[in-house]
Design an enzyme around this catalytic site. Structure first.
Site, PDB file in Angstrom:
ATOM      1  N   GLU A  70      -2.877   4.626   6.266  1.00 50.51           N
ATOM      2  CA  GLU A  70      -3.111   4.503   4.900  1.00 50.51           C
ATOM      3  C   GLU A  70      -3.547   5.627   4.068  1.00 50.51           C
ATOM      4  O   GLU A  70      -2.958   5.970   3.209  1.00 50.51           O
ATOM      5  CB  GLU A  70      -3.928   3.065   4.774  1.00 50.51           C
ATOM      6  CG  GLU A  70      -4.036   2.718   3.305  1.00 50.51           C
ATOM      7  CD  GLU A  70      -4.737   1.460   2.953  1.00 50.51           C
ATOM      8  OE1 GLU A  70      -4.535   0.472   3.711  1.00 50.51           O
ATOM      9  OE2 GLU A  70      -5.851   1.300   2.199  1.00 50.51           O
ATOM     10  N   ARG A  95       0.883  -1.160  -0.043  1.00 48.84           N
ATOM     11  CA  ARG A  95       0.003  -0.093   0.099  1.00 48.84           C
ATOM     12  C   ARG A  95       1.003   1.126  -0.170  1.00 48.84           C
ATOM     13  O   ARG A  95       0.634   2.239   0.589  1.00 48.84           O
ATOM     14  CB  ARG A  95      -1.023  -0.081   1.491  1.00 48.84           C
ATOM     15  CG  ARG A  95      -1.889  -1.254   1.308  1.00 48.84           C
ATOM     16  CD  ARG A  95      -2.742  -1.330   0.360  1.00 48.84           C
ATOM     17  NE  ARG A  95      -3.787  -2.609   0.577  1.00 48.84           N
ATOM     18  CZ  ARG A  95      -3.768  -3.711   0.439  1.00 48.84           C
ATOM     19  NH1 ARG A  95      -2.608  -3.963  -0.344  1.00 48.84           N
ATOM     20  NH2 ARG A  95      -4.346  -4.598   0.787  1.00 48.84           N
ATOM     21  N   SER A 155      -9.930   1.566   4.346  1.00 49.48           N
ATOM     22  CA  SER A 155      -9.204   1.193   5.685  1.00 49.48           C
ATOM     23  C   SER A 155      -8.334   2.263   5.857  1.00 49.48           C
ATOM     24  O   SER A 155      -7.380   2.961   5.070  1.00 49.48           O
ATOM     25  CB  SER A 155      -7.998   0.062   5.024  1.00 49.48           C
ATOM     26  OG  SER A 155      -8.697  -0.757   4.660  1.00 49.48           O
TER      27      SER A 155
HETATM   28  P1  NAP Z   1     -10.181  -9.630   6.489  1.00 49.51           P
HETATM   29  O1  NAP Z   1     -10.774 -10.770   5.758  1.00 49.51           O
HETATM   30  O2  NAP Z   1     -11.161  -9.173   7.738  1.00 49.51           O
HETATM   31  O3  NAP Z   1      -8.836  -9.911   6.924  1.00 49.51           O
HETATM   32  C1  NAP Z   1      -8.221  -8.843   7.688  1.00 49.51           C
HETATM   33  C2  NAP Z   1      -6.696  -8.926   7.064  1.00 49.51           C
HETATM   34  O4  NAP Z   1      -6.307  -9.906   6.944  1.00 49.51           O
HETATM   35  C3  NAP Z   1      -6.783  -8.444   5.659  1.00 49.51           C
HETATM   36  O5  NAP Z   1      -6.745  -7.067   5.759  1.00 49.51           O
HETATM   37  C4  NAP Z   1      -5.722  -9.202   4.929  1.00 49.51           C
HETATM   38  O6  NAP Z   1      -4.584  -8.459   4.917  1.00 49.51           O
HETATM   39  C5  NAP Z   1      -5.468 -10.224   6.024  1.00 49.51           C
HETATM   40  N1  NAP Z   1      -5.717 -11.572   5.189  1.00 49.51           N
HETATM   41  C6  NAP Z   1      -6.879 -12.084   5.364  1.00 49.51           C
HETATM   42  N2  NAP Z   1      -6.694 -13.355   4.660  1.00 49.51           N
HETATM   43  C7  NAP Z   1      -5.384 -13.331   4.183  1.00 49.51           C
HETATM   44  C8  NAP Z   1      -4.810 -14.334   3.431  1.00 49.51           C
HETATM   45  N3  NAP Z   1      -5.115 -15.540   2.959  1.00 49.51           N
HETATM   46  N4  NAP Z   1      -3.204 -14.105   3.273  1.00 49.51           N
HETATM   47  C9  NAP Z   1      -2.687 -13.111   3.652  1.00 49.51           C
HETATM   48  N5  NAP Z   1      -3.298 -11.941   4.392  1.00 49.51           N
HETATM   49  C10 NAP Z   1      -4.785 -12.176   4.730  1.00 49.51           C
HETATM   50  O7  NAP Z   1     -10.019  -8.582   5.570  1.00 49.51           O
HETATM   51  P2  NAP Z   1     -11.079  -7.390   4.972  1.00 49.51           P
HETATM   52  O8  NAP Z   1     -10.933  -6.138   5.902  1.00 49.51           O
HETATM   53  O9  NAP Z   1     -12.639  -7.622   4.862  1.00 49.51           O
HETATM   54  O10 NAP Z   1     -10.181  -7.052   3.643  1.00 49.51           O
HETATM   55  C11 NAP Z   1     -10.226  -8.009   2.614  1.00 49.51           C
HETATM   56  C12 NAP Z   1      -9.408  -7.239   1.613  1.00 49.51           C
HETATM   57  O11 NAP Z   1      -9.874  -6.112   0.897  1.00 49.51           O
HETATM   58  C13 NAP Z   1      -7.996  -7.143   2.001  1.00 49.51           C
HETATM   59  O12 NAP Z   1      -6.928  -7.615   1.066  1.00 49.51           O
HETATM   60  C14 NAP Z   1      -7.807  -5.736   2.320  1.00 49.51           C
HETATM   61  O13 NAP Z   1      -6.510  -5.168   2.106  1.00 49.51           O
HETATM   62  C15 NAP Z   1      -8.769  -5.175   1.302  1.00 49.51           C
HETATM   63  N6  NAP Z   1      -9.468  -4.012   1.508  1.00 49.51           N
HETATM   64  C16 NAP Z   1      -8.711  -2.703   1.130  1.00 49.51           C
HETATM   65  C17 NAP Z   1      -9.271  -1.513   1.687  1.00 49.51           C
HETATM   66  C18 NAP Z   1      -8.654  -0.347   1.322  1.00 49.51           C
HETATM   67  O14 NAP Z   1      -9.242   0.680   1.599  1.00 49.51           O
HETATM   68  N7  NAP Z   1      -7.509  -0.244   0.784  1.00 49.51           N
HETATM   69  C19 NAP Z   1     -10.591  -1.419   2.346  1.00 49.51           C
HETATM   70  C20 NAP Z   1     -11.136  -2.838   2.315  1.00 49.51           C
HETATM   71  C21 NAP Z   1     -10.534  -3.937   2.197  1.00 49.51           C
HETATM   72  P3  NAP Z   1      -4.250  -7.759   3.316  1.00 49.51           P
HETATM   73  O15 NAP Z   1      -5.074  -6.114   3.594  1.00 49.51           O
HETATM   74  O16 NAP Z   1      -2.888  -7.115   3.210  1.00 49.51           O
HETATM   75  O17 NAP Z   1      -4.906  -8.355   2.004  1.00 49.51           O
END
Ligand code: NAP
Length: 341
Positions: free
Chosen positions: A335, A166, A239
């Site tokens: 972020e 990011r 996020s």
């Molecule tokens: P989640 O499923 O609640 O999981 C929490 C965090 O754990 C995630 O942010 C993800 O990291 C990590 N994670 C989960 N499963 C994983 C795996 N198999 N391998 C490696 N890391 C794992 O996550 P969530 O908040 O619903 O988000 C889902 C995805 O959407 C994530 O990739 C998240 O980054 C992305 N997202 C991005 C934004 C943004 O504003 N940038 C907003 C919402 C969601 P990572 O974040 O590194 O993937």
């Protein structure tokens, strides 16, 4: 021929940032082409004080004393085909999700995990957008960026952009207000897709459905809609913090005190923790203080329920980060970008 851009004075930026912060800009203009942008700068006499795409990863903390420019450079073109791969050129002002939908319509894979991320294509390299195990850097070839001070268009490779988690060159001190990303070139695949279903939520949603770019995009859209607030209803910038990376030693200590702590081992031996989990465990999930709160479905998202200022959201975020530091000894890094710098 492009119309000269209109310079509007004393405009609210509320509709131009997904947090819905109501600050004014002394001047506001949109540009559709690089020439339009150059003409604007020429007329104004200086680079703009603020450049926005979709305004989806920013927190505006103060009024803009000068010019705010909105990147509306459009166009999606296939530039080259090599075997199963297709090089696509996309204008920096194109809405990212519209681009993902276009790719799916063409039968192209590569960006399906990044469906429904708000913002523009030109903003995507700034924070190397990522979701569900895929990040922009995975499909990136190069970009074109206008450097304000020199008026030169630079062609920048992935190495030039210094992509990280990011993160990129464009977020580094001293580089933050140096370029305007005008075009992005990405490699997609038209066959033999490299699909990523490593995240449990996607596999669960797919069930017995065979994975394909469209099936994965549908899963991502459904999951995101169930967990993330629509900024049109509740102002937010996704996020607010990055997921922290900790040493193996710190991970072991934390895991001993909190066995449920989600942690993902990284290739270099460190561990990635889920910032949302840490914030949740500190009691912030669904907590609201006046116009500001942590979203009830995802604590990592700070919400402006209406009328909050950038300063008050920043102060709230400091309290969230301080309680995580107190309880876990982990410093959360933002972020979201705080602007103006
Ligand atoms: P989640 O499923 O609640 O999981 C929490 C965090 O754990 C995630 O942010 C993800 O990291 C990590 N994670 C989960 N499963 C994983 C795996 N198999 N391998 C490696 N890391 C794992 O996550 P969530 O908040 O619903 O988000 C889902 C995805 O959407 C994530 O990739 C998240 O980054 C992305 N997202 C991005 C934004 C943004 O504003 N940038 C907003 C919402 C969601 P990572 O974040 O590194 O993937």
């Amino acid at each position: 021929m492009t119309q000269p851009a209109l310079l509007l004075s004393n405009q609210s930026l509320q509709a131009y940032n997904t947090f819905g912060i109501d600050v004014n800009s002394a001047l506001l203009a949109e540009f559709q082409t690089v020439d339009g942008l150059r003409e604007l700068i020429h007329r104004y006499g200086n680079p703009p004080e603020l450049l926005l795409g979709g305004g989806s990863n920013v927190l505006l903390r103060a009024p803009i004393e000068g010019l705010t420019c909105i990147n509306r450079i459009g166009g999606i073109h296939i530039r080259e085909r090599q075997g199963d791969s297709v090089l696509v050129e996309v204008g920096g002002g194109v809405n990212w999700h519209q681009f993902v939908l276009w790719a799916l319509e063409q039968g192209f894979g590569g960006v399906e995990n990044l469906a429904l991320i708000p913002g523009t294509v030109g903003a995507a390299p700034v924070q190397n957008i990522g979701a569900y195990g895929v990040e922009l850097a995975d499909v990136f070839d190069h970009l074109e960026a206008l450097e304000w001070q020199t008026d030169i268009i630079h062609e920048m490779s992935a190495a030039d952009c210094r992509f990280g988690y990011r993160d990129s060159l464009f977020k580094q001190p001293g580089q933050q207000h140096r370029f305007c990303i005008t075009k992005v070139f990405l490699w997609l695949r038209q066959a033999n897709y490299h699909l990523n279903t490593s995240y449990g939520a996607i596999r669960q949603y797919l069930g017995t459905t065979p994975p394909s770019p469209t099936a994965i995009a549908r899963a991502v859209i459904a999951i995101r809609q169930s967990k993330l607030p629509d900024w049109r209803q509740f102002g937010n910038a996704g996020s607010f913090f990055k997921n922290p990376i900790v040493s193996a030693e710190q991970h072991d200590t934390l895991k001993a005190t909190d066995p449920a702590l989600p942690a993902y081992p990284q290739p270099d031996g460190t561990y990635k923790l889920a910032a949302g989990y840490l914030i949740d465990r500190c009691g912030w999930k669904g907590f609201r203080e006046g116009a500001i709160g942590c979203y009830a479905q995802q604590a990592l998202v700070i919400v402006n329920f209406g009328g909050a200022t950038g300063e008050s959201i920043l102060a709230f975020s400091h309290k969230v980060a301080a309680s995580v530091a107190d309880r876990y000894g982990v410093q959360l890094e933002r972020e979201v970008r705080i602007l103006p710098i």
